[in-house]
Motif scaffolding. Structure first.
Motif, mmCIF file in Angstrom:
data_model
loop_
_atom_site.group_PDB
_atom_site.id
_atom_site.type_symbol
_atom_site.label_atom_id
_atom_site.label_comp_id
_atom_site.label_asym_id
_atom_site.label_seq_id
_atom_site.Cartn_x
_atom_site.Cartn_y
_atom_site.Cartn_z
ATOM 1 N N ILE A 1 0.050 7.924 14.592
ATOM 2 C CA ILE A 1 0.686 8.140 12.853
ATOM 3 C C ILE A 1 -0.845 8.475 11.963
ATOM 4 O O ILE A 1 -1.648 7.350 11.801
ATOM 5 N N THR B 1 -1.490 9.689 8.270
ATOM 6 C CA THR B 1 0.098 10.007 6.840
ATOM 7 C C THR B 1 -1.477 10.451 6.730
ATOM 8 O O THR B 1 -2.282 10.200 6.182
ATOM 9 N N ALA C 1 2.111 4.118 5.288
ATOM 10 C CA ALA C 1 1.232 3.259 6.722
ATOM 11 C C ALA C 1 2.100 1.745 6.390
ATOM 12 O O ALA C 1 2.713 1.480 7.793
ATOM 13 N N ILE D 1 -1.784 3.281 13.217
ATOM 14 C CA ILE D 1 -1.530 4.205 11.998
ATOM 15 C C ILE D 1 -2.923 4.680 11.313
ATOM 16 O O ILE D 1 -3.788 3.707 11.400
#
Lengths: 259, 187
Positions: free
Chosen positions: A209, A211, A225, A236
């Motif tokens: 992921i 952000t 996060a 992340i």
């Protein structure tokens, strides 16, 4: 017409055209009409009239409904073009491999499949697309919170590989205005509201992921996060440059509510 | 070159609209007399213009199927992934040969049918992208063009479709390699 009008009912006939005022016999009338008929101007006029009649008759058919023959023509043309294209491609130095299939996308990647770029390792390309980074690559430091920071180049690489999910931590209005294609909106100041909407869309806890928010001093992406880390997500990263860097690099963007 | 730069979606839409008006005008005896010659002349003009549009649109894509396949992948989600490569190879040649047939008048009616079908597909694809909010360049005439697709692109393609349709249903044409001007020979 003038001749007939003037000659009606008269009994005399002059052999000369100039003095011709009367008609005295049906035979002579026929001969005269023949002469007139053979006159060049008359012939041209009549020919024009005939042509116009033919055209007017055909003009009654103002349009033609495409029939079987039209579809056959189209089919032949398509078949010829198809065969020519395949042959041309096989001999063309810059041709591409037709049988190769792009890598299968996961369930999560289907969210972004319509707007993300093609993977550079796609085997179909004989000449993979090369894109020169417009912004210098910078190292990707990891900070004390164990969250990796990414530059725009690193983010673009992951974007191209379609292996990650982007979370846009900016306000929904800003997200709607424009965002990274495929990114999901997860506003950092309303985590409780957005978490139930976004987290079910993430495939698993190991999902990569990224952000981002406004870059610079913006800490909305960090909040998102951290929230996700607390929820058990392990991969992340934060795009430090955020939206301004992405936009500056002129990379693809999407507009609207949808990813 | 400056003239070519002026040919964007808006100007092309306006031009095609004017062409269609011209064609309708010939049908109601505004622009031409006698009727039939004017009508045939305008539909012939439409046919040739349609041919140049399609052939011109194909030229940039013919030599670079790789770039075209990337464009299809990035911007046009209607093509299934396994078919992207074949589509990128075949579509430009469809366009080129159809355009050539329309210009020369060889099998012009079948070519105009393909022209109409292509315009419908393109309009559908662009509409889909616009509704999804995908911000891409159309790549219709030039793949590296900076002009983004807008609703004008859809309008342009729909008007092109109308032009193609007029050609498709017209019974006659001039300057044709086909000897199919007799309406009885077709349909």
């Amino acid at each position: 017409m003038k001749l007939l009008q003037e000659g009606q009912g008269r009994g005399s006939f002059s052999p000369h055209f100039s003095g011709m005022k009367t008609l005295d016999s049906p035979e002579r009338t026929r001969q005269l009409l023949e002469i007139l008929h053979r006159a060049p101007t008359i012939e041209i006029l009549m020919a024009l009239k005939r042509t116009q009649n033919i055209l007017n008759q055909s003009a009654k058919l103002a349009f033609v409904v495409p029939g079987k023959e039209v579809f056959l023509q189209a089919w032949n043309l398509l078949a010829f073009s198809f065969i020519f294209a395949i042959l041309f491609n096989s001999f063309y130095s810059d041709g591409i491999e037709l049988k190769a299939k792009p890598p299968k996308s996961s369930n999560l990647q289907t969210i972004i499949k319509n707007s993300s770029s093609l993977a550079p390792d796609y085997p179909g390309w004989k000449k993979p697309p090369t894109q020169t980074p417009r912004i210098k690559s910078i190292p990707t430091p990891t900070t004390a919170d164990n969250i990796t920071r990414l530059s725009v180049v690193g983010v673009k690489e992951r974007f191209d590989k379609k292996t990650c999910v982007f979370l846009d931590a900016r306000k929904p209005e800003e997200y709607q205005e424009s965002h990274i294609p495929g990114a999901l909106n997860f506003y950092g100041n309303e985590l409780e509201k957005f978490a139930p909407l976004v987290i079910p869309q993430l495939m698993d806890k190991n999902q990569e992921i990224i952000t981002y928010c406004h870059g610079g001093d913006c800490d909305l992406s960090l909040q998102v996060a951290k929230t996700l880390m607390e929820a058990g997500f392990t991969h992340i990263e934060i795009f430090t440059g955020g939206w301004p860097d992405w936009k500056k690099a002129s990379y693809p963007v999407s507009v609207g509510e949808k990813p | 070159m400056r003239i070519l730069e002026l040919l964007n979606d808006k100007t092309l839409s306006v031009f095609s609209f004017l062409f269609i008006l011209l064609c309708c005008g010939s049908k109601v005896r505004i622009f031409s007399s006698p009727r039939v010659e004017g009508e045939i002349a305008t539909t012939t003009l439409l046919r040739i213009v349609c041919g140049f549009i399609l052939a011109g649109a194909s030229l940039d894509k013919l030599g670079d199927p790789t770039a075209f396949s990337i464009l299809i992948k990035e911007c046009y989600g209607i093509v299934p992934l396994p078919l992207i490569s074949s589509t990128a190879v075949v579509i430009p040649w469809f366009e080129f040969f159809t355009g050539l047939c329309l210009i020369s008048g060889f099998r012009w009616r079948g070519a105009s049918l393909i022209f109409c079908a292509l315009m419908i597909i393109y309009s559908f694809a662009i509409t889909r992208d616009l509704l999804k909010g995908i911000d891409c360049n159309c790549g219709c005439f030039k793949m590296d063009s900076e002009e983004k697709m807008t609703w004008w692109s859809v309008a342009r393609d729909m008007l092109f479709f109308a032009m193609g349709f007029v050609v498709l249903v017209s019974p006659h044409t001039f300057f044709s390699l086909d000897r199919s001007n007799n309406p009885k020979s077709l349909s």
